[in-house]
Design a protein around this motif. Structure first.
Motif, PDB file in Angstrom:
ATOM      1  N   LYS A   3      56.045 -26.504 -25.295  1.00 52.30           N
ATOM      2  CA  LYS A   3      56.063 -25.887 -23.966  1.00 52.30           C
ATOM      3  C   LYS A   3      56.368 -26.957 -22.919  1.00 52.30           C
ATOM      4  O   LYS A   3      55.785 -28.047 -22.955  1.00 52.30           O
ATOM      5  CB  LYS A   3      54.720 -25.215 -23.680  1.00 52.30           C
ATOM      6  CG  LYS A   3      54.624 -24.594 -22.290  1.00 52.30           C
ATOM      7  CD  LYS A   3      53.882 -25.473 -21.310  1.00 52.30           C
ATOM      8  CE  LYS A   3      54.000 -25.002 -19.882  1.00 52.30           C
ATOM      9  NZ  LYS A   3      53.210 -25.822 -18.937  1.00 52.30           N
ATOM     10  N   ASP A  17      51.221 -22.118 -20.197  1.00 46.72           N
ATOM     11  CA  ASP A  17      50.445 -22.761 -21.274  1.00 46.72           C
ATOM     12  C   ASP A  17      49.884 -21.683 -22.196  1.00 46.72           C
ATOM     13  O   ASP A  17      49.879 -21.822 -23.422  1.00 46.72           O
ATOM     14  CB  ASP A  17      49.256 -23.552 -20.700  1.00 46.72           C
ATOM     15  CG  ASP A  17      49.669 -24.688 -19.781  1.00 46.72           C
ATOM     16  OD1 ASP A  17      50.792 -25.197 -19.944  1.00 46.72           O
ATOM     17  OD2 ASP A  17      48.858 -25.061 -18.907  1.00 46.72           O
ATOM     18  N   LYS A  47      43.975 -28.942 -13.777  1.00 47.47           N
ATOM     19  CA  LYS A  47      45.057 -27.973 -13.985  1.00 47.47           C
ATOM     20  C   LYS A  47      46.028 -28.386 -15.095  1.00 47.47           C
ATOM     21  O   LYS A  47      47.004 -27.689 -15.332  1.00 47.47           O
ATOM     22  CB  LYS A  47      45.815 -27.743 -12.681  1.00 47.47           C
ATOM     23  CG  LYS A  47      46.641 -28.927 -12.234  1.00 47.47           C
ATOM     24  CD  LYS A  47      47.632 -28.524 -11.148  1.00 47.47           C
ATOM     25  CE  LYS A  47      48.450 -29.740 -10.755  1.00 47.47           C
ATOM     26  NZ  LYS A  47      49.597 -29.431  -9.959  1.00 47.47           N
TER      27      LYS A  47
END
Ligand code: ADP
Ligand code: MG
Length: 408
Positions: free
Chosen positions: A2, A149, A204
């Motif tokens: 990703k 994610d 984050k």
């Protein structure tokens, strides 16, 4: 694999990502790629919407925002094709990502992996637009900030992948946000549980839902940089070494708002009706404190994500009126500082040390909440970064040297 927004922020970077994917494919791996929108694109789209109306319908926001990931998925598929690979881009809907219908923060409910599996067996490298899915009535939904994610981990689980690699703009998971605490250290490994707390408390680097999925299905997760060869951080099962460290990480959440409902009559069921109404409106409440009452009246204060503050105050005022409570006040100039570590289970005095450290800098604590492996304090926003740095140092997390560069 990703790739986040910074990793695909321009054509040069998209081509670099294509090289990385190609390298892994050449090693003989079957790979599915998930991409975010180009850095800044989502914000730009939100600004456009707000130029039209201060309160755009959430269904349309989702339709608008989901376009960003479709752009990068198509561009990356083109870059891979130009390198002689067979690659195809897919939207969330096309790869069967079904969510509930909570627009702007939908949850993935199930995935029909048939289309991706047949693409893989035909030798295609699928590039999936992250962050999006389809609701039961076939509307486009998005998964909330950082949601790509979660797309990646959920797909890895659905496809029984060996591993899920999250490529980003830092070399891994650090003891604190390295862009805020320059002395933060990269962790080689971190347990699912600690990572979940850190993500939920404001780190984050990973979307907290993605860590939840990884933990539930024991999917090994690696966080690494698109721009360096560093092996990154492995998010995995807890081991003995992790327990020896009392605190593994410090986080700062600047995204909270505090709401105080004053003079609530001291009768059973009133707190219940307040929090029932909030939950029926999909407001996620975090810290809650109910003060000891005087004259059969008590104050209830709690925190919510800042983006939900207006809605929360409106609901709280309705409830306050109904139950005969007093005024509803709120504050947005606050932050939540937290420490996380599985070692807290077996060490005492951790909270005292944290409070002493804050006190020594003259930082007042507005609210406290704890769990087995974390302690959070709500403080004045203006002290947030200072608090993060001093607490980081107190628990021995600072690296001694000025160290290797954070960004690769
Ligand atoms: P991406 O666009 O790749 O998803 P994000 O911006 O969502 O990247 O996440 C990476 C950022 O997370 C880093 O640039 C860093 O500032 C921030 N961050 C916050 N806490 C941490 C932490 N504990 N370790 C590493 N990065 C962190
Ligand atoms: Mg992210």
């Amino acid at each position: 694999m990703k790739f986040g927004g910074t990793s695909v922020s321009n054509i040069e970077r998209i081509c670099h990502v294509a090289d990385l994917v190609e390298e892994v494919a050449r090693e003989g791996h079957e790979v599915v790629v998930v991409v975010s929108a180009m850095a800044g694109d989502t914000d730009r789209l939100i600004r456009l919407a707000h130029e039209i109306t201060p309160d755009p319908p959430e269904r349309e926001i989702d339709m608008l925002l989901s376009s960003g990931e479709r752009i990068t998925s198509a561009l990356l598929a083109m870059a891979l094709t130009a390198r002689g690979r067979t690659s195809r881009s897919f939207s969330g809907r096309q790869v069967g990502i079904h969510t509930d219908s909570t627009h702007t923060k939908a949850r993935i409910e199930h995935i029909e992996s048939g289309r991706l599996l047949s693409a893989l067996s035909a030798g295609v490298i699928p590039v999936v637009a992250g962050f999006q899915g389809i609701s039961p009535n076939e509307d486009v939904t998005t998964l909330g900030r950082g949601g790509s994610d979660t797309t990646a981990v959920a797909l890895a689980v659905a496809l029984s992948a060996d591993r899920c690699d999250i490529y980003t703009d830092v070399t891994g998971v650090f003891t604190a946000d390295p862009n805020m605490v320059p002395r933060a250290r990269k962790l080689e490994r971190i347990s699912y549980e600690e990572m979940l707390e850190m993500a939920a408390l404001g780190a984050k680097v990973l979307h907290s839902r993605s860590v939840e999925f990884a933990m539930r299905y024991r999917m090994p997760l690696r966080v690494l940089s698109t721009f360096s060869k560093d092996p990154g951080t492995l998010v995995t099962e807890e081991d003995k070494k992790m327990e020896q460290m009392v605190v593994s990480g410090v986080t700062l959440d600047r995204n909270q708002a505090q709401v105080i409902v004053c003079d609530v009559p001291d009768r059973p069921g009133l707190a219940a009706s307040l929090f029932r109404d909030l939950s029926d409106n999909a407001v996620i409440v975090d810290m809650i404190v109910q003060n000891v009452g005087q004259d059969h009246l008590t104050d209830i204060s709690f925190t919510v994500p800042r983006s939900e503050a207006r809605k929360t105050i409106r609901i709280a005022r309705e409830v306050a009126q109904r139950i005969g409570a007093g005024e509803v006040r709120s504050r947005e100039d606050i932050s939540k500082i937290s420490i996380v570590g599985v070692g807290m289970r077996s060490h005492s005095g951790v909270a005292a040390r944290m409070f002493e450290t804050l006190a020594s800098e003259g930082i007042n604590i507005l609210m406290i909440s704890t769990s087995e492996i974390k302690i959070s304090c709500l403080i004045d926003e203006k002290y947030g970064e200072l608090a993060a740095r001093v607490v980081h140092q107190t628990f021995g997390l600072d690296r001694a040297d000025s160290g290797e560069p954070v960004r690769g």
